[in-house]
Design an enzyme around this catalytic site. Structure first.
Site, short mmCIF file in Angstrom:
data_model
loop_
_atom_site.label_atom_id
_atom_site.label_comp_id
_atom_site.label_asym_id
_atom_site.label_seq_id
_atom_site.Cartn_x
_atom_site.Cartn_y
_atom_site.Cartn_z
N GLU A 2 14.56 -86.82 -7.27
CA GLU A 2 13.22 -86.28 -6.89
C GLU A 2 13.20 -84.79 -6.97
O GLU A 2 12.01 -84.08 -7.21
CB GLU A 2 12.75 -86.55 -5.31
CG GLU A 2 12.79 -87.92 -5.09
CD GLU A 2 12.62 -88.60 -3.70
OE1 GLU A 2 12.06 -89.68 -3.43
OE2 GLU A 2 13.14 -87.75 -2.64
N ASN B 193 15.80 -86.39 -2.45
CA ASN B 193 16.90 -86.82 -3.09
C ASN B 193 17.14 -86.03 -4.43
O ASN B 193 16.25 -85.11 -4.72
CB ASN B 193 17.16 -88.27 -3.36
CG ASN B 193 16.37 -88.53 -4.29
OD1 ASN B 193 15.84 -88.20 -5.11
ND2 ASN B 193 15.93 -90.20 -3.91
N ASP C 173 14.89 -93.63 4.54
CA ASP C 173 13.97 -93.79 5.73
C ASP C 173 14.85 -93.53 7.01
O ASP C 173 14.16 -92.98 7.85
CB ASP C 173 13.56 -95.08 5.74
CG ASP C 173 12.36 -95.54 4.63
OD1 ASP C 173 12.05 -94.59 3.97
OD2 ASP C 173 12.49 -96.71 4.04
#
Length: 321
Positions: free
Chosen positions: A203, A200, A269
């Site tokens: 990150e 993301n 996820d």
């Protein structure tokens, strides 16, 4: 077009390697403040357990009709029993889940009042697992009779080490198996040579230690990460969708399909599970990312780490036709 790939999901065998967690939710109400300290007194009304971390990736694979094989560790405790029972009930293969006597099963307990989190309590050990357990995980992976793709789900809780990942990457290249990863930024150097990393915006900033504010900044960051790791990159942007960086091709921005966002937890996820199934079913990266973006958009309309089903994905695609 996409139905060609979706129909193949049920035949795919995906290994999910990473940090296993048990998410516990305590639901209640607050009617008074404690006399012992200025804190709310929660009257617990019910509780539930759901699979978290890499196990949530595996859960999404099974609800999308794929076959998930989970690899990681749990402690020798009551939470281990809860975790394994739930995983079996969700038809997740747990032959690659090993017991580590030196650590607890990672548990994150969330106290929820009127759909809002009041507090979170974490039980975990984030040191690297012992090498003999890491070797057991690797041996179990390479013994799989059917293996279409490997997903690395790294939450920085000790399962993913540089040594383990190096062996997995070497094995996958030898067998021509795609490896995709949701990496922990501090482990960036571990992921050189994987086929795809999904991160993301936050990150990406942590990986490069750079300020990322504009779309131009994001594009520059994606290109740098792609060059440093030698892999394709997807950067997810929440309500702004995702950007796909593919070696030798132009940068593609895919807008989100979500009209309302209730809860983003677990969306990453769902996204990587969908990408993995799509790539292993023959989709190209843009097609896989588009399906992933749709799945993530469906997920954020739900509360908690609720997975997305193959029926929900199909229905959305039909409605868009």
């Amino acid at each position: 077009m996409y139905e060609t790939y979706l129909s193949k999901f049920r035949d795919k065998h995906i290994a999910v390697i990473g940090d296993l967690m048990l998410d516990k939710y305590i639901f209640g109400k607050v009617e008074r403040i404690s006399q012992e300290a200025p804190i709310p007194v929660v009257l617990a009304q019910n509780e539930k357990y759901v699979l978290g971390g890499a196990a949530n990736v595996a859960h999404n694979i099974t609800t999308l009709s794929g076959n998930a094989y989970l690899f990681g560790v749990v402690g020798n405790d009551i939470n281990k029993d809860i975790f394994l029972k739930k995983a079996e009930g969700l038809k997740i293969n747990i032959e690659g889940v090993f017991i580590d006597e030196k650590r607890p099963t990672t548990e994150k307990t969330r106290i929820v009042i009127n759909k809002q989190q009041l507090a979170r309590i974490d039980f975990e050990n984030t040191s690297y697992i012992d090498e003999h357990i890491s070797n057991q995980i690797y041996k179990c992976i390479i013994k799989m009779k059917k293996l279409d793709l490997i997903i690395i789900s790294d939450y920085g809780k000790g399962v993913i080490s540089q040594k383990l990942l190096k062996k997995i990457i070497f094995f996958s290249k030898k067998k021509n198996i795609i490896v995709i990863a949701d990496p922990k930024p501090k482990h960036k150097k571990f992921y050189v040579g994987v086929n795809l990393v999904k991160i993301n915006n936050t990150e990406a900033r942590e990986m490069l230690n750079l300020l990322i504010e504009t779309e131009k900044d994001i594009q520059s960051a994606g290109i740098k990460i792609m060059e440093q790791l030698g892999s394709n990159v997807i950067i997810t942007l929440g309500e702004q969708g995702m950007i796909v960086f593919e070696k030798g091709k132009k940068i593609i921005h895919i807008p989100t399909i979500a009209k309302e966002v209730f809860d983003v937890s677990g969306a990453g996820d769902t996204a990587i599970a969908t990408v993995g199934l799509a790539l292993s079913s023959g989709a190209n990266l843009i097609e896989a990312a588009t399906l992933s973006n749709i799945s993530a958009g469906i997920k954020v309309t739900k509360h908690g780490t609720a997975p997305v089903s193959i029926e929900e994905l199909r229905n959305h695609l039909k409605n868009e036709e």
